[in-house]
Design a protein around this motif. Structure first.
Motif, PDB file in Angstrom:
ATOM      1  N   CYS A  14      -6.134  27.576  -3.085  1.00 34.14           N
ATOM      2  CA  CYS A  14      -5.347  26.365  -2.801  1.00 34.14           C
ATOM      3  C   CYS A  14      -4.199  26.300  -3.803  1.00 34.14           C
ATOM      4  O   CYS A  14      -4.426  26.263  -5.015  1.00 34.14           O
ATOM      5  N   VAL A  15      -2.967  26.297  -3.321  1.00 37.65           N
ATOM      6  CA  VAL A  15      -1.783  26.213  -4.180  1.00 37.65           C
ATOM      7  C   VAL A  15      -1.250  24.781  -4.129  1.00 37.65           C
ATOM      8  O   VAL A  15      -0.894  24.289  -3.050  1.00 37.65           O
ATOM      9  N   ILE A  16      -1.190  24.125  -5.272  1.00 41.98           N
ATOM     10  CA  ILE A  16      -0.679  22.756  -5.331  1.00 41.98           C
ATOM     11  C   ILE A  16       0.832  22.765  -5.514  1.00 41.98           C
ATOM     12  O   ILE A  16       1.573  22.115  -4.786  1.00 41.98           O
ATOM     13  N   ASN A  17       1.327  23.507  -6.488  1.00 38.96           N
ATOM     14  CA  ASN A  17       2.765  23.655  -6.703  1.00 38.96           C
ATOM     15  C   ASN A  17       3.008  24.913  -7.505  1.00 38.96           C
ATOM     16  O   ASN A  17       2.083  25.527  -8.044  1.00 38.96           O
ATOM     17  N   GLY A  18       4.266  25.311  -7.581  1.00 40.88           N
ATOM     18  CA  GLY A  18       4.629  26.520  -8.307  1.00 40.88           C
ATOM     19  C   GLY A  18       5.888  26.301  -9.111  1.00 40.88           C
ATOM     20  O   GLY A  18       6.560  25.278  -8.983  1.00 40.88           O
ATOM     21  N   PRO A  19       6.267  27.280  -9.950  1.00 39.55           N
ATOM     22  CA  PRO A  19       7.511  27.145 -10.722  1.00 39.55           C
ATOM     23  C   PRO A  19       8.729  27.290  -9.820  1.00 39.55           C
ATOM     24  O   PRO A  19       8.609  27.620  -8.630  1.00 39.55           O
ATOM     25  N   ILE A  20       9.904  27.044 -10.364  1.00 40.22           N
ATOM     26  CA  ILE A  20      11.132  27.123  -9.571  1.00 40.22           C
ATOM     27  C   ILE A  20      11.308  28.518  -8.983  1.00 40.22           C
ATOM     28  O   ILE A  20      11.743  28.684  -7.838  1.00 40.22           O
ATOM     29  N   SER A  21      10.929  29.539  -9.745  1.00 37.64           N
ATOM     30  CA  SER A  21      11.111  30.917  -9.278  1.00 37.64           C
ATOM     31  C   SER A  21      10.110  31.322  -8.198  1.00 37.64           C
ATOM     32  O   SER A  21      10.348  32.274  -7.451  1.00 37.64           O
ATOM     33  N   HIS A  22       8.980  30.615  -8.117  1.00 40.02           N
ATOM     34  CA  HIS A  22       7.948  30.928  -7.126  1.00 40.02           C
ATOM     35  C   HIS A  22       7.441  29.616  -6.527  1.00 40.02           C
ATOM     36  O   HIS A  22       6.497  29.015  -7.036  1.00 40.02           O
ATOM     37  N   SER A  23       8.065  29.192  -5.465  1.00 43.62           N
ATOM     38  CA  SER A  23       7.697  27.925  -4.836  1.00 43.62           C
ATOM     39  C   SER A  23       6.291  27.994  -4.244  1.00 43.62           C
ATOM     40  O   SER A  23       5.734  29.089  -4.065  1.00 43.62           O
ATOM     41  N   LYS A  24       5.735  26.859  -3.926  1.00 41.70           N
ATOM     42  CA  LYS A  24       4.418  26.780  -3.285  1.00 41.70           C
ATOM     43  C   LYS A  24       4.373  27.634  -2.021  1.00 41.70           C
ATOM     44  O   LYS A  24       3.437  28.414  -1.812  1.00 41.70           O
ATOM     45  N   GLN A  25       5.413  27.502  -1.171  1.00 43.30           N
ATOM     46  CA  GLN A  25       5.427  28.250   0.089  1.00 43.30           C
ATOM     47  C   GLN A  25       5.494  29.759  -0.149  1.00 43.30           C
ATOM     48  O   GLN A  25       4.840  30.534   0.542  1.00 43.30           O
ATOM     49  N   LEU A  26       6.290  30.190  -1.168  1.00 44.25           N
ATOM     50  CA  LEU A  26       6.389  31.621  -1.471  1.00 44.25           C
ATOM     51  C   LEU A  26       5.052  32.159  -1.965  1.00 44.25           C
ATOM     52  O   LEU A  26       4.612  33.237  -1.541  1.00 44.25           O
ATOM     53  N   LEU A  27       4.393  31.438  -2.859  1.00 44.78           N
ATOM     54  CA  LEU A  27       3.093  31.893  -3.372  1.00 44.78           C
ATOM     55  C   LEU A  27       2.072  32.004  -2.247  1.00 44.78           C
ATOM     56  O   LEU A  27       1.270  32.948  -2.208  1.00 44.78           O
ATOM     57  N   GLU A  28       2.082  31.045  -1.317  1.00 40.96           N
ATOM     58  CA  GLU A  28       1.132  31.086  -0.201  1.00 40.96           C
ATOM     59  C   GLU A  28       1.367  32.307   0.687  1.00 40.96           C
ATOM     60  O   GLU A  28       0.412  32.951   1.137  1.00 40.96           O
ATOM     61  N   LYS A  29       2.624  32.629   0.941  1.00 42.71           N
ATOM     62  CA  LYS A  29       2.924  33.823   1.753  1.00 42.71           C
ATOM     63  C   LYS A  29       2.451  35.092   1.055  1.00 42.71           C
ATOM     64  O   LYS A  29       1.880  35.988   1.687  1.00 42.71           O
ATOM     65  N   ARG A  30       2.669  35.164  -0.274  1.00 40.58           N
ATOM     66  CA  ARG A  30       2.235  36.361  -1.025  1.00 40.58           C
ATOM     67  C   ARG A  30       0.716  36.474  -1.053  1.00 40.58           C
ATOM     68  O   ARG A  30       0.174  37.593  -1.023  1.00 40.58           O
ATOM     69  N   ILE A  31       0.016  35.337  -1.107  1.00 37.03           N
ATOM     70  CA  ILE A  31      -1.454  35.374  -1.069  1.00 37.03           C
ATOM     71  C   ILE A  31      -1.931  35.979   0.243  1.00 37.03           C
ATOM     72  O   ILE A  31      -2.830  36.838   0.267  1.00 37.03           O
ATOM     73  N   VAL A  32      -1.350  35.539   1.353  1.00 35.51           N
ATOM     74  CA  VAL A  32      -1.732  36.071   2.664  1.00 35.51           C
ATOM     75  C   VAL A  32      -1.378  37.550   2.769  1.00 35.51           C
ATOM     76  O   VAL A  32      -2.133  38.351   3.333  1.00 35.51           O
ATOM     77  N   GLU A  33      -0.217  37.941   2.232  1.00 31.45           N
ATOM     78  CA  GLU A  33       0.167  39.359   2.237  1.00 31.45           C
ATOM     79  C   GLU A  33      -0.859  40.200   1.492  1.00 31.45           C
ATOM     80  O   GLU A  33      -1.089  41.361   1.835  1.00 31.45           O
ATOM     81  N   CYS A  34      -1.487  39.618   0.466  1.00 24.04           N
ATOM     82  CA  CYS A  34      -2.462  40.356  -0.344  1.00 24.04           C
ATOM     83  C   CYS A  34      -3.896  40.179   0.158  1.00 24.04           C
ATOM     84  O   CYS A  34      -4.855  40.454  -0.571  1.00 24.04           O
ATOM     85  N   GLY A  35      -4.059  39.683   1.401  1.00 29.83           N
ATOM     86  CA  GLY A  35      -5.382  39.623   2.016  1.00 29.83           C
ATOM     87  C   GLY A  35      -6.133  38.336   1.794  1.00 29.83           C
ATOM     88  O   GLY A  35      -7.252  38.176   2.308  1.00 29.83           O
ATOM     89  N   GLY A  36      -5.578  37.389   1.017  1.00 30.36           N
ATOM     90  CA  GLY A  36      -6.259  36.127   0.773  1.00 30.36           C
ATOM     91  C   GLY A  36      -5.997  35.119   1.881  1.00 30.36           C
ATOM     92  O   GLY A  36      -5.223  35.357   2.804  1.00 30.36           O
ATOM     93  N   SER A  37      -6.674  34.004   1.775  1.00 31.90           N
ATOM     94  CA  SER A  37      -6.449  32.904   2.714  1.00 31.90           C
ATOM     95  C   SER A  37      -6.097  31.660   1.912  1.00 31.90           C
ATOM     96  O   SER A  37      -6.457  31.527   0.742  1.00 31.90           O
ATOM     97  N   ILE A  38      -5.360  30.745   2.549  1.00 24.99           N
ATOM     98  CA  ILE A  38      -4.927  29.541   1.847  1.00 24.99           C
ATOM     99  C   ILE A  38      -5.490  28.301   2.522  1.00 24.99           C
ATOM    100  O   ILE A  38      -5.731  28.284   3.726  1.00 24.99           O
ATOM    101  N   VAL A  39      -5.715  27.258   1.713  1.00 22.44           N
ATOM    102  CA  VAL A  39      -6.116  25.940   2.220  1.00 22.44           C
ATOM    103  C   VAL A  39      -5.251  24.898   1.510  1.00 22.44           C
ATOM    104  O   VAL A  39      -4.765  25.135   0.403  1.00 22.44           O
ATOM    105  N   GLN A  40      -5.075  23.763   2.157  1.00 15.57           N
ATOM    106  CA  GLN A  40      -4.269  22.707   1.555  1.00 15.57           C
ATOM    107  C   GLN A  40      -5.115  21.756   0.701  1.00 15.57           C
ATOM    108  O   GLN A  40      -4.574  21.004  -0.099  1.00 15.57           O
ATOM    109  N   ASN A  41      -6.423  21.812   0.903  1.00 14.82           N
ATOM    110  CA  ASN A  41      -7.333  21.025   0.076  1.00 14.82           C
ATOM    111  C   ASN A  41      -8.542  21.898  -0.243  1.00 14.82           C
ATOM    112  O   ASN A  41      -9.143  22.498   0.663  1.00 14.82           O
ATOM    113  N   PRO A  42      -8.910  21.991  -1.517  1.00 10.04           N
ATOM    114  CA  PRO A  42     -10.001  22.886  -1.890  1.00 10.04           C
ATOM    115  C   PRO A  42     -11.348  22.403  -1.371  1.00 10.04           C
ATOM    116  O   PRO A  42     -11.566  21.206  -1.193  1.00 10.04           O
ATOM    117  N   GLY A  43     -12.234  23.355  -1.107  1.00  7.87           N
ATOM    118  CA  GLY A  43     -13.582  23.042  -0.669  1.00  7.87           C
ATOM    119  C   GLY A  43     -14.585  23.855  -1.458  1.00  7.87           C
ATOM    120  O   GLY A  43     -14.266  24.459  -2.496  1.00  7.87           O
TER     121      GLY A  43
END
Length: 919
Positions: A672-701
């Motif tokens: 779950c990505v809450i926010n990121g630095p200016i150089s790596h926005s939340k949306q960019l980090l989420e895309k890179r996670i999926v590219e690396c085989g992970g999955s994303i959620v908007q609220n942790p479980g």
């Protein structure tokens, strides 16, 4: 409609005395069953045309007549009948009257059907539709066709209203008996809807009036008099080209349309516009004719008895009579009535639960802020542009502080001007701003006339959002009949030690807007099997309402069977209608949260913390506009508030439709990505996670590997308090992505570690974060030394001392009161330049006290400043300080010495907003 023949012996005959009420009910039945707005309007038009034809036959030899379509129109639009505002009969009372008149046993099946008409199995009728239940109960008790004319029905209804107001129960019963014994069940069904002012035929007020006359709605908006509309607009070929505004004739004022700062230039076509303060009071129209005054609210209700009809009485008129210029005879002023406290020079807000129309105001007095004038010495000004009308206000009155004020406006031209004005309103804890076109004419009861209201809650990203749990429901009426249309929401009482899920919920607010009909239907379908009838004699133990059940729902639901809704509101205000002791002002649904478990709603303490943090206001930030590709246009860096509710930017996920997996380093990991630095926005980090085989959620479980955070925000603090998730610095994830490998966590990567992770760290790392098993690097070693230095007793920082004090002396160390605060003393404002700091100022003594109580003082306005202290007698630089604050990512508080004194007296940090100087 049957052909009407005039009676030569009846000089007072009217069309209404010749048309059976059954014909009108047959019309309504036909309209209700017809699909399509145009088809419904054609049916109504045929009826009105026949009425007009009958009118010609009856009155062909009369030059003037008061007879009109009004007797029928008042039944077609019962909610517009001002004379029946105090009618006093709603569903439950009408049910008891019917039971009494029909001599039904109180425990009989039919009596229970009438009293419990909202119960799903009360009758073979629409759930929650009282009129359908009345029809079901009365269909075997009434004649097959009624014998009353429309005029007779109106006479009976007027008799019921008059006698009910006079509390003459026997007279009311007499009229109801006459109606019941002379009407069919179908007629009584429609009569019931007229009485409760919910006709449900699928035609709006606007549609009905437009069928009668193309100018009818506009004319009604001017005078709020249905009888006058029907009488003067009997001929649809005669048009009203100029709005007829007259003294002592109430009308609905012009309204503002919602807008956002980044759209103002386009709305104003790049031309100069006016900005005014949006006042947090009651809209009021003042009518003056010589020495007589009347006051009307936005809805046309009169409050002359409160404010005064002449120069000798009332809470306002006696003080402002002499402010009107001597050459002014008649006028109509439009403005906002606000409560003013003369001793403090401050204004009350609606959040303070004050009523400007009340006579008990505890030191406050009414003050009218005038922002428009519509009539000046019999001259109607509505067709003049605003810039011309404003000149007449100064010709009409002389302002008197605390009693009658001419609202100030300033000229602006760009989106940035509007954004700056809104930020100033946020700083001043005001409701918002009004933006007006100087060329706009005055058009009553329209939002499309060139006025725009801009509030923080209209701008996406500015308002804090709250996740609350639905615990109760209210049956809908009209197009929402048959389902829950409004919901009672609650927040959790923090669970006891050891418990993971809350067991008790306090009622918090009631919501009924913000969602589409489709969203409402889907949400109802989700919960339909779990609703239970609410019995106040045996209320559920898991839900607590306010004493006296002031907001009792029709039905309730077990918390673990319910769902969370995300809502926004203007502010949190005190209220005794809910168990929490406070509620939301103007709440609306942002989203039904399918991605959150029921037990993840906010707690009472979390909401209270939000309330105390900002004095109740939920504006959590400032508007920021940035340059677009075209230099003349602006765009916001925040997400704009769309018409359709969407997720806030902090919850919004990246679009993964085109993302392809290129690595397996995060395979099987849910993050779950809450926010990121200016150089790596939340949306960019989420895309890179999926590219690396992970999955994303908007609220942790429970299956979430970790929560990634760059900046600790309120939501992250809530997660830390839950102790359920490992919360990792965003730099750890960035390092994994850059090195294409899953790097094991170290203590230095953690914002918060769960108990399980802490135990692993204790096995693999020493107390300074140095690994027992992994070779160190220069960067890691620097971090370890830095950590060792922070741990050193000789060089403990203010923050470390504060942590130790909080841990070991939570109730015994008053001298660390300001330990976590860093102050800049505004002896002389020189931003980031300590060279001109003046010594021996009025704040030097306070500086010694601040140091004594643990504060850090800075000689420059550095980026890590938390508070700026200004002298109460020297506020000339406050505007400059606020301007500097708006430009910073990390905001600071501006306070006076009174705040320092209050903190010392309370022994804790109090809310700063109440002590921020307003200039």
């Amino acid at each position: 409609m049957a052909t009407i023949k005039p009676d030569p012996n009846d000089v007072n005959e009217t069309v209404a005395s010749k048309v059976h009420f059954a014909e009108l009910c047959g019309l309504l039945e036909k309209i209700a069953k017809t699909q399509g707005n145009d088809k419904k309007k054609r049916i109504l038009k045929d009826f009105i045309d026949q009425w007009r034809q009958s009118h010609k036959i009856l009155h062909e030899n009369e030059k003037e007549t008061t007879d009109s379509f009004y007797p029928a129109m008042r039944l077609l639009l019962p909610h517009l009948e001002k004379e029946r505002v105090a009618y006093g009969i709603k569903e439950h009372m009408f049910a008891k009257l019917l039971i009494e008149v029909l001599c039904l046993g109180k425990d009989s099946q039919d009596a229970q059907r009438l009293l419990n008409y909202k119960a799903p199995k009360s009758a073979k009728a629409d759930v929650g539709d009282f009129a359908s239940v009345v029809f079901f109960v009365l269909q075997n008790r009434c004649p097959s066709r009624g014998h009353l004319y429309i005029q007779e029905v109106n006479d009976c209804l007027d008799g019921i209203a008059a006698n009910n107001a006079a509390k003459k129960k026997d007279a009311v019963r007499k009229f109801i008996v006459k109606l019941i014994t002379n009407m069919s069940a179908m007629e009584l069904k429609w009569l019931t809807r007229m009485i409760v002012k919910e006709l449900k035929i699928g035609l709006s007020q606007s549609s009905v009036l437009s069928v009668f006359h193309p100018d009818a709605e506009e004319f009604y908006n001017v005078n709020n008099n249905l009888e006058k509309v029907c009488r003067l607009m009997h001929d649809p070929s005669v048009r009203i080209h100029e709005i007829g505004i007259s003294v002592f004739s109430p009308f609905t004022p012009m309204l503002g349309e919602r807008a956002s700062p980044d759209k103002v230039e386009k709305l104003m076509e790049g031309k100069t516009y006016y900005i005014e303060t949006k006042f947090d009071g009651e809209r009021m129209l003042l009518h003056k004719d010589g020495g007589e005054y009347k006051y009307y609210s936005r809805s046309g209700n009169e409050y002359t008895n409160t404010f005064g009809s002449n120069r000798y009485d009332g809470t306002l008129t006696q003080y402002i009579h002499d402010t009107f210029k001597s050459d002014l005879d008649t006028c109509i002023l439009d403005g906002e009535m606000i409560l003013y406290h003369a001793e403090t020079g401050t204004y009350a807000t609606k959040a303070m639960n004050t009523d400007v129309k009340s006579t008990n105001r505890e030191g406050y007095q009414p003050c009218l802020h005038v922002f428009d004038i519509l009539l000046y010495n019999e001259k109607v000004l509505t067709n003049l542009p605003l810039k011309e009308r404003l000149k007449y206000i100064e010709k009409a009155i002389t302002p008197l502080e605390g009693r009658i004020i001419i609202s100030e406006h300033k000229e602006a031209k760009t989106n940035q001007d509007c954004a700056d004005a809104l930020n100033e309103a946020i700083d001043g804890r005001e409701e918002g701003i009004m933006v007006k076109n100087p060329e706009s004419v005055y058009r009553p009861n329209t939002r499309k006339g060139g006025w725009f209201k801009i509030k923080p809650e209209y701008v996406g990203g500015l308002m804090d959002e709250l996740d609350v749990l639905v615990v109760g429901g209210y049956f809908g009426v009209g197009h929402r009949a048959g389902m829950m249309s409004h919901f009672l929401c609650a927040v959790a009482v923090p669970p006891k030690d050891g418990a993971t899920e809350p067991e008790l919920f306090y009622s918090f607010c009631k919501i009924g807007s913000g969602y589409t009909k489709k969203e409402l239907q889907d949400f109802n379908a989700k919960l339909v099997d779990h609703w239970q009838a609410f019995d106040k004699k045996n209320p559920p133990k898991c839900i607590e309402l306010a004493s006296g059940f002031k907001e009792k729902p029709d039905a309730w639901i077990e918390p673990n069977k319910s769902a969370i809704v995300q809502i926004k509101a203007a502010e949190i205000i005190d209220s005794d209608r809910f168990k929490c002791g406070f509620t939301l002002r103007f709440p609306r649904v942002e989203k039904f949260r399918d991605d959150k478990q029921w037990y993840e709603c906010m707690t009472v303490s979390e909401v209270e913390e939000m309330k105390n943090k900002s004095g109740g206001k939920l504006a959590g930030g400032y508007v920021e506009l940035g340059e677009d590709d075209e230099p003349t246009k602006k765009k916001r860096k925040i997400i704009s508030r769309a018409v359709k509710p969407t997720l806030g930017s902090q919850f919004r996920a990246a679009d993964m439709s085109s993302v392809k997996q290129t690595s397996k380093i995060l395979e099987g990991k849910e993050i779950c990505v809450i926010n990121g630095p200016i150089s790596h926005s939340k949306q960019l980090l989420e895309k890179r996670i999926v590219e690396c085989g992970g999955s994303i959620v908007q609220n942790p479980g429970r299956e979430t590997y970790c929560v990634v955070v760059e900046k600790v925000v309120f939501r992250v603090n809530s997660m830390i308090k839950s102790t359920n998730y490992d919360i990792i610095k965003a730099q750890w994830l960035i390092s994994c992505l850059e090195n294409n490998t899953l790097i094991p966590w170290s203590p230095g990567d953690m914002i918060f570690a769960t108990e399980k992770t802490e135990k692993l760290f204790q096995h693999d790392f020493d107390e300074y974060g140095d690994s027992y098993t992994i070779d160190t690097s220069s960067n890691v070693l620097k971090d370890v030394f830095t950590h060792m230095k922070m741990k050193s007793k000789d060089e403990l920082s203010s923050e470390n001392i504060a942590e130790i004090e909080d841990k070991y002396f939570p109730d015994e160390s008053p001298y660390g009161l300001f330990r976590t605060c860093k102050f800049y003393l505004d002896n002389n404002l020189v931003i980031n330049d300590p060279s001109t700091h003046i010594k021996d100022s009025s704040l030097d003594l306070i500086a010694l006290e601040l140091r004594f109580f643990g504060a850090v003082l800075s000689k420059k306005l550095s980026l890590d400043i938390s508070h700026v202290l200004v002298d109460s007698n020297d506020l000339v630089r406050v505007k400059e300080l606020k301007s500097e604050r708006r430009s910073r990512q990390k905001k600071f508080h501006i306070v006076t010495p009174d705040w320092i004194k209050e903190c010392m007296e309370e022994g804790s940090i109090v809310n700063e907003r109440a002590f921020e100087p307003i200039v």
